[in-house]
Design a protein around this motif. Structure first.
Motif, short mmCIF file in Angstrom:
data_model
loop_
_atom_site.label_atom_id
_atom_site.label_comp_id
_atom_site.label_asym_id
_atom_site.label_seq_id
_atom_site.Cartn_x
_atom_site.Cartn_y
_atom_site.Cartn_z
N PHE A 1 -0.90 -4.80 -3.09
CA PHE A 1 -1.51 -4.92 -4.42
C PHE A 1 -2.41 -6.16 -4.51
CE2 PHE A 1 2.31 -2.50 -6.36
CZ PHE A 1 1.68 -1.28 -6.17
N MET A 2 -1.98 -7.27 -3.89
CA MET A 2 -2.84 -8.46 -3.87
C MET A 2 -4.14 -8.17 -3.14
SD MET A 2 -0.08 -11.46 -2.98
CE MET A 2 1.39 -11.66 -3.98
N ALA A 3 -4.05 -7.51 -2.00
CA ALA A 3 -5.25 -7.16 -1.23
C ALA A 3 -6.16 -6.24 -2.03
CB ALA A 3 -4.85 -6.50 0.09
N ASP A 4 -5.56 -5.33 -2.80
CA ASP A 4 -6.32 -4.41 -3.66
C ASP A 4 -7.09 -5.18 -4.72
OD1 ASP A 4 -6.61 -2.88 -6.23
OD2 ASP A 4 -5.83 -1.22 -5.04
N GLY A 5 -6.40 -6.06 -5.47
CA GLY A 5 -7.06 -6.84 -6.51
C GLY A 5 -8.15 -7.73 -5.95
N TYR A 6 -7.87 -8.33 -4.80
CA TYR A 6 -8.87 -9.18 -4.13
C TYR A 6 -10.11 -8.36 -3.77
CZ TYR A 6 -11.03 -11.97 -0.43
OH TYR A 6 -11.94 -12.67 0.34
N ALA A 7 -9.90 -7.17 -3.22
CA ALA A 7 -11.02 -6.33 -2.79
C ALA A 7 -11.87 -5.87 -3.98
CB ALA A 7 -10.50 -5.13 -2.01
N ARG A 8 -11.23 -5.49 -5.07
CA ARG A 8 -11.98 -4.99 -6.23
C ARG A 8 -12.91 -6.06 -6.80
NH1 ARG A 8 -9.12 -0.13 -9.06
NH2 ARG A 8 -7.27 0.15 -7.77
N VAL A 9 -12.45 -7.31 -6.80
CA VAL A 9 -13.24 -8.37 -7.41
C VAL A 9 -14.23 -8.97 -6.42
CG1 VAL A 9 -13.11 -10.67 -8.48
CG2 VAL A 9 -11.47 -8.89 -9.13
N SER A 10 -13.84 -9.16 -5.18
CA SER A 10 -14.70 -9.81 -4.19
C SER A 10 -15.70 -8.86 -3.54
CB SER A 10 -13.86 -10.46 -3.09
OG SER A 10 -13.25 -9.47 -2.26
N GLY A 11 -15.36 -7.55 -3.50
CA GLY A 11 -16.18 -6.60 -2.77
C GLY A 11 -15.90 -6.61 -1.28
N LYS A 12 -15.00 -7.47 -0.82
CA LYS A 12 -14.62 -7.54 0.59
C LYS A 12 -13.29 -6.83 0.79
CE LYS A 12 -16.66 -12.17 1.00
NZ LYS A 12 -16.38 -13.60 1.33
N PRO A 13 -13.04 -6.31 1.99
CA PRO A 13 -11.74 -5.67 2.20
C PRO A 13 -10.60 -6.67 2.12
CG PRO A 13 -12.94 -5.87 4.28
CD PRO A 13 -13.90 -6.25 3.20
N GLY A 14 -9.51 -6.28 1.48
CA GLY A 14 -8.29 -7.07 1.49
C GLY A 14 -7.57 -6.82 2.81
N VAL A 15 -7.13 -7.88 3.46
CA VAL A 15 -6.54 -7.78 4.80
C VAL A 15 -5.06 -8.16 4.73
CG1 VAL A 15 -6.66 -8.58 7.20
CG2 VAL A 15 -8.76 -8.32 5.86
N CYS A 16 -4.21 -7.36 5.38
CA CYS A 16 -2.77 -7.59 5.39
C CYS A 16 -2.23 -7.60 6.82
CB CYS A 16 -2.04 -6.51 4.60
SG CYS A 16 -2.53 -6.36 2.87
N PHE A 17 -1.28 -8.50 7.11
CA PHE A 17 -0.49 -8.50 8.34
C PHE A 17 0.90 -7.98 7.98
CE2 PHE A 17 -2.81 -12.22 10.69
CZ PHE A 17 -3.89 -11.38 10.93
N ILE A 18 1.31 -6.90 8.60
CA ILE A 18 2.53 -6.20 8.19
C ILE A 18 3.40 -5.90 9.42
CG2 ILE A 18 3.44 -4.11 7.09
CD1 ILE A 18 2.02 -6.01 5.15
N ILE A 19 4.71 -6.08 9.26
CA ILE A 19 5.62 -5.81 10.37
C ILE A 19 5.83 -4.31 10.56
CG2 ILE A 19 6.84 -8.01 10.10
CD1 ILE A 19 9.19 -6.28 8.93
#
Length: 538
Positions: A53-71
């Motif tokens: 969800f953080m990556a989603d909100g970041y992407a919507r506002v910045s126009g850049k992809p939100g990036v996640c490191f996930i196990i």
């Protein structure tokens, strides 16, 4: 020689990635070897769903992809819901996960975090999912991901890397190839000319602008002015024409007012919208005759033929396509149709709203007018539903929520942190319900840890009131909807947040103005009964 995990981080930095959202795990620690010494900042959520969800909100506002490191395993199953929301709303997100190494992968022997087939899960919520079998292919797969984000429908991408490979030494210390930006396509000139003829012959043109058109706000404003056409904005398209614009229509596309306008228009130009049922209800697909006067612009050729098939389909990026279409359209004098039609629809919607919805929309307008530039990030709750009916945003990407499309709960708080990270200079409000906040309540700690000033406006009706009303309407005894409501003041204090209550919009305005001025983290609690909603006439 460098370890592959460090190489991955170097590649991301080469693509301009500034933030990564994730929770370190034993399977991903090699990624952190390179991350700590890089220019990329790491944000730790309290749950992988929060990371998404953080990556989603970041992407919507910045126009850049939100990036996640996930196990491996539970990390992916946890983030899958957030990826589903991003997939539904066409949000660019890059999820880099680990996967069990060769010999353990798909063995069924019970290795740590083992899933039989992670990619099979990820295929449901991504543009594509890819397993890295050789370190040298990573840069190519990453280039494919960014090409997808930049030049096609920007949905999540998943790249998984075997655990043992991250610690492997590779013979290259930086990406072997420079970045090759992928330009978004514009519609074919012949299709542009045909659409222009259609519009030039129209007497009552109507524009519909969706979430895929937020990057074309200036071009759409110019085109609407040329045509003197009203612009109906879907929920994700709100703000493309700013609040107060005489041609702007921030009304529910499923309302009788909007449907009447679509029927009266002789040409409809739909830009970057699915024309889907969470915006338009199920009624649109039953009105097949609308397709005879419909021109659609969409970057996804398949989407052009879904929901309502158009007379003319323009495959291309909204900005590039409208930029090409605008000069081919004849400029008209102000003749009354556009402004009159927009005004009529706004007044018709006002008569459709309940007293409760008017109060809730006034609350949103108070936030917009009190906090210049504010970004309002909503969950699924009653004030957000009211806002979807008739709230006019001040600018694109300043009002978005999870109430459409996938329709998840718990989105608003972590997505608001992502938005704040993307635009630290702007005030950000997370509009939550008491039920939805409890889905991701722990992310209050993530906000505190990041040090971001943030405002949570908490609509408290002691449970899932919207579902309770639906059960009553269906003559079902309400069950499971009156949940335990904690003491949010104590919780806010425990997470190092302030807490205040507001009894009306005037008090709300004063509290949020002071909070923004002092850079506070604050939960502003609004009791539904105190705000008068329960007593308001339906």
């Amino acid at each position: 020689m460098t370890k592959f995990g460090r190489f991955v981080v170097e590649c991301l930095a080469g693509y301009g990635v500034e933030y990564v959202f994730g929770i370190p795990g034993v399977h991903t620690i090699e990624l952190y070897r390179g991350l700590a010494g890089s220019a990329i900042r790491h944000v730790t959520p309290r749950h992988e769903q929060g990371a998404g969800f953080m990556a989603d909100g970041y992407a919507r506002v910045s126009g850049k992809p939100g990036v996640c490191f996930i196990i491996t395993g539970p990390g992916l199953t946890n983030i899958a819901t957030a990826m589903g929301q991003a997939y539904s709303d066409s949000i660019p997100m890059l999820v880099i996960s680990t996967v069990n190494s060769a010999g353990a992968l798909g063995s069924g022997e019970g290795h740590l975090h083992e899933l039989p087939d992670q990619r099979q899960l990820m295929r449901q919520v991504t543009a594509f999912s890819h397993t890295i079998h050789d370190p040298e292919e990573f840069e190519t797969v990453l280039a494919r991901a960014f090409a997808t984000f930049e030049s096609s429908r920007p949905r999540p991408v998943h790249i998984e890397i075997p655990v043992e490979m991250l610690a492997r030494h590779v013979g290259f210390a930086r990406p072997p190839h420079g970045r090759v930006p992928a330009a978004p396509p514009a519609a074919h000139p012949k299709a542009i000319a045909e659409a222009a003829r259609f519009l030039n012959n129209a007497q009552r043109p109507l524009l519909i602008a969706g979430g895929g058109a937020t990057g074309a706000a200036r071009e759409i404003d110019d085109l609407a002015s040329r045509l003197q056409a009203p612009v109906l904005m879907t929920i994700n398209g709100r703000g493309i024409l700013a609040a107060g614009h005489p041609l702007g229509l921030s009304v529910s596309a499923a309302s009788p007012a909007a449907l009447d306008l679509m029927e009266r228009a002789d040409v409809i130009l739909a830009i970057g919208t699915e024309l889907g049922p969470t915006d338009f209800d199920e009624t649109l697909t039953s009105r097949r005759s609308l397709g005879e006067k419909l021109v659609r612009v969409d970057i996804d050729p398949e989407q052009l033929m879904r929901s309502l098939r158009p007379a003319i389909g323009l495959v291309g990026d909204s900005k590039a396509t409208i930029e090409a279409l605008g000069p081919a359209v004849r400029r008209r004098e102000v003749d009354g149709w556009g402004r009159t039609a927009a005004s009529h629809a706004r007044h018709a919607l006002a008569n459709e709203l309940t007293a409760a919805q008017r109060i809730q929309i006034a609350m949103l307008e108070t936030l917009r007018d009190t906090l210049p530039g504010v970004i309002i990030v909503g969950d699924s709750n009653q004030p957000v539903y009211a806002g979807c009916m008739g709230f006019a945003a001040a600018a694109p990407k300043t009002f978005f929520n999870s109430a459409t499309g996938y329709g998840t709960l718990g989105y608003g708080l972590p997505a608001a942190l992502g938005a704040k990270i993307a635009a630290p200079e702007l005030p950000v409000v997370a509009l939550m319900g008491d039920g939805g906040l409890q889905f991701t309540l722990a992310e209050l700690g993530s906000v505190t840890e990041h040090g971001a000033p943030l405002i949570v406006v908490l609509w408290n009706n002691n449970g899932y009131h919207e579902i309770e009303k639906a059960m009553v309407r269906a003559d079902i005894d309400p069950l499971g909807v009156r949940i335990f409501t904690p003491d949010f003041r104590s919780i806010a204090t425990a997470f190092d947040w302030r807490h205040e209550t507001a009894r009306n919009v005037a008090e709300l305005s004063t509290i949020v103005r002071n909070a923004a001025a002092t850079g506070a983290r604050i939960v502003v609690e609004l009791d539904e009964a105190v705000f008068g909603i329960e007593d308001a006439s339906e």
